[in-house]
Design a protein around this motif. Structure first.
Motif, PDB file in Angstrom:
ATOM      1  N   ARG A   1     -28.224  49.573  -7.298  1.00 14.38           N
ATOM      2  CA  ARG A   1     -27.141  50.454  -6.900  1.00 14.38           C
ATOM      3  C   ARG A   1     -27.485  51.212  -5.633  1.00 14.38           C
ATOM      4  O   ARG A   1     -28.655  51.475  -5.361  1.00 14.38           O
ATOM      5  CB  ARG A   1     -26.831  51.427  -8.031  1.00 14.38           C
TER       6      ARG A   1
ATOM      7  N   ARG B   1     -22.982  46.248  -5.117  1.00 17.72           N
ATOM      8  CA  ARG B   1     -22.254  45.552  -6.170  1.00 17.72           C
ATOM      9  C   ARG B   1     -23.181  44.559  -6.858  1.00 17.72           C
ATOM     10  O   ARG B   1     -24.019  43.919  -6.207  1.00 17.72           O
ATOM     11  CB  ARG B   1     -21.043  44.804  -5.595  1.00 17.72           C
TER      12      ARG B   1
ATOM     13  N   ALA C   1     -17.849  45.610 -18.231  1.00 17.20           N
ATOM     14  CA  ALA C   1     -16.805  46.428 -17.617  1.00 17.20           C
ATOM     15  C   ALA C   1     -17.197  47.901 -17.596  1.00 17.20           C
ATOM     16  O   ALA C   1     -17.002  48.596 -16.593  1.00 17.20           O
ATOM     17  CB  ALA C   1     -15.487  46.236 -18.367  1.00 17.20           C
ATOM     18  N   ARG C   2     -17.766  48.397 -18.691  1.00 19.22           N
ATOM     19  CA  ARG C   2     -18.165  49.816 -18.749  1.00 19.22           C
ATOM     20  C   ARG C   2     -19.233  50.141 -17.714  1.00 19.22           C
ATOM     21  O   ARG C   2     -19.299  51.262 -17.202  1.00 19.22           O
ATOM     22  CB  ARG C   2     -18.680  50.168 -20.144  1.00 19.22           C
ATOM     23  N   ASN C   3     -20.061  49.151 -17.407  1.00 17.65           N
ATOM     24  CA  ASN C   3     -21.158  49.381 -16.467  1.00 17.65           C
ATOM     25  C   ASN C   3     -20.852  48.852 -15.067  1.00 17.65           C
ATOM     26  O   ASN C   3     -21.755  48.768 -14.234  1.00 17.65           O
ATOM     27  CB  ASN C   3     -22.433  48.744 -17.023  1.00 17.65           C
ATOM     28  N   ASP C   4     -19.580  48.520 -14.828  1.00 11.52           N
ATOM     29  CA  ASP C   4     -19.119  48.094 -13.500  1.00 11.52           C
ATOM     30  C   ASP C   4     -19.929  46.909 -12.979  1.00 11.52           C
ATOM     31  O   ASP C   4     -20.373  46.883 -11.829  1.00 11.52           O
ATOM     32  CB  ASP C   4     -19.197  49.265 -12.518  1.00 11.52           C
TER      33      ASP C   4
ATOM     34  N   SER D   1     -19.942  42.710 -12.490  1.00 14.32           N
ATOM     35  CA  SER D   1     -19.094  41.516 -12.444  1.00 14.32           C
ATOM     36  C   SER D   1     -19.661  40.433 -13.355  1.00 14.32           C
ATOM     37  O   SER D   1     -20.843  40.101 -13.263  1.00 14.32           O
ATOM     38  CB  SER D   1     -19.007  40.977 -11.014  1.00 14.32           C
TER      39      SER D   1
ATOM     40  N   THR E   1     -14.387  41.770 -14.846  1.00 12.44           N
ATOM     41  CA  THR E   1     -14.956  43.006 -15.388  1.00 12.44           C
ATOM     42  C   THR E   1     -15.284  44.001 -14.285  1.00 12.44           C
ATOM     43  O   THR E   1     -15.533  45.176 -14.558  1.00 12.44           O
ATOM     44  CB  THR E   1     -16.236  42.698 -16.193  1.00 12.44           C
ATOM     45  N   ALA E   2     -15.331  43.547 -13.037  1.00 14.77           N
ATOM     46  CA  ALA E   2     -15.579  44.405 -11.870  1.00 14.77           C
ATOM     47  C   ALA E   2     -15.244  43.585 -10.634  1.00 14.77           C
ATOM     48  O   ALA E   2     -15.062  42.365 -10.705  1.00 14.77           O
ATOM     49  CB  ALA E   2     -17.034  44.884 -11.832  1.00 14.77           C
ATOM     50  N   ASP E   3     -15.144  44.267  -9.500  1.00 20.41           N
ATOM     51  CA  ASP E   3     -14.906  43.577  -8.232  1.00 20.41           C
ATOM     52  C   ASP E   3     -16.214  43.415  -7.473  1.00 20.41           C
ATOM     53  O   ASP E   3     -17.037  44.331  -7.460  1.00 20.41           O
ATOM     54  CB  ASP E   3     -13.924  44.374  -7.361  1.00 20.41           C
TER      55      ASP E   3
ATOM     56  N   THR F   1      -8.029  40.668  -9.687  1.00 25.00           N
ATOM     57  CA  THR F   1      -9.126  41.285  -8.964  1.00 25.00           C
ATOM     58  C   THR F   1      -8.775  41.418  -7.488  1.00 25.00           C
ATOM     59  O   THR F   1      -7.904  40.711  -6.982  1.00 25.00           O
ATOM     60  CB  THR F   1     -10.404  40.429  -9.135  1.00 25.00           C
TER      61      THR F   1
END
Length: 307
Positions: free
Chosen positions: A162, A165, A189-192, A194, A215-217, A262
């Motif tokens: 981090r 992405r 998804a909760r942890n951002d 993909s 689940t994320a972009d 997305t």
């Protein structure tokens, strides 16, 4: 508007260089990457899985590609729990003992492990600073099955990447067995993070179903092919697969619909045997370009190379 980017999981592997895909005049690393980037707007860097390149090498990748190009960078093998050749470590960080041996995280002193992460992040920095980093790809080993300890491990590795992405590829079927599937999707998804969708042979311990969920972009889809030799040890045969026209047409339809979920979709051909990945990626990109003109596709954009 959803952007769809199409590329391959390598641009410089030995089999591709020997295939004749590159013209004779593209005979340098700079020339080959420029030629690739003129045809695709996305590539996966797999060399970082095997060893850490220099920061100067990463900066050169940035310089050789047009604005808007994206690199998805695979994490170093040691970080995702794979036994790693001692020779793959920087010379000054190699432990004593058998130089031809392999190490895991537990074999290294904590300061050495931290230094490896620091150097990996330094490699990512020029790519991210140029706005060309797509995701850091965490590809976990086939023996990492579903469980709370495994989830904690994934979060710990992702935290070190981090604010970049991060995308996660599972290679153990238990992540999608029964109720585990919805828990896996919710966890990511909760942890951002993909979730990487993979098209691959089924029926193996490492097989996961091609679940298209964002689940994320960005969302990420990787195509491994369907070689009957998937369970063997010959890497070339494992990825020797050419997608048929009908397969690619069906996937183009699915990808077009998936892209609505997305902001950005990354599609990567990983059937890297000779130039098969490049040829299939070109065919799939052409289908998606054609689909832009079909009714109901006005909100989708296949981002052109060089943008």
């Amino acid at each position: 508007m959803s952007d769809i980017r199409v590329g391959t999981s390598s641009w410089a592997d030995r089999l591709l260089l020997a295939s004749g895909w590159y013209p004779r005049e593209a005979n340098t690393p700079a020339g080959r990457l420029a030629y690739y980037a003129d045809r695709f707007n996305l590539v996966e860097v797999d060399t970082t899985y095997y060893a850490l390149p220099s920061v100067e090498t990463a900066a050169a990748w940035v310089d050789r590609t047009p604005p808007g190009f994206r690199f998805n960078v695979k994490a170093f093998s040691l970080f995702t729990g794979h036994p790693t050749a001692i020779s793959a470590l920087p010379r000054d960080l190699r432990p004593g003992g058998d130089p031809d041996g392999r190490v895991r995280r537990r074999d290294l002193p904590e300061p050495t492990y931290e230094q490896l992460w620091e150097r990996f992040r330094a490699v990512l920095e020029p790519i991210a600073a140029a706005g060309k980093l797509g995701v850091v790809l965490l590809q976990f080993p086939p023996w990492l099955g579903y469980g709370e300890a495994a989830k904690r491990r994934i979060i710990e590795v992702a935290r070190r990447c981090r604010p970049l992405r991060v995308a996660v590829e599972f290679r153990h079927g238990s992540w999608f067995d029964g109720d585990n599937a919805r828990y896996t999707v919710g966890f990511l998804a909760r942890n951002d993070l993909s979730m990487v969708c993979v098209d691959m042979p089924q029926g193996h311990a490492s097989s996961v179903p091609p679940v298209l969920l964002a689940t994320a972009d960005p969302a990420v889809v990787r195509f491994h092919g369907h070689s009957p030799a998937w369970g063997g040890r010959d890497k070339q045969e494992k990825f020797r697969y050419a997608y048929a026209d009908g397969e690619l047409a069906r996937w183009a339809d699915r990808l077009r619909e998936f892209a609505r979920e997305t902001d950005e979709l990354h599609v990567l051909m990983n059937n890297c045997c000779g130039d098969q990945a490049q040829r299939d990626a070109s065919r799939l990109a052409a289908l998606l370009r054609r689909d832009r003109h079909r009714p109901g596709t006005d909100r989708l954009t296949l981002t052109p190379a060089g943008s």
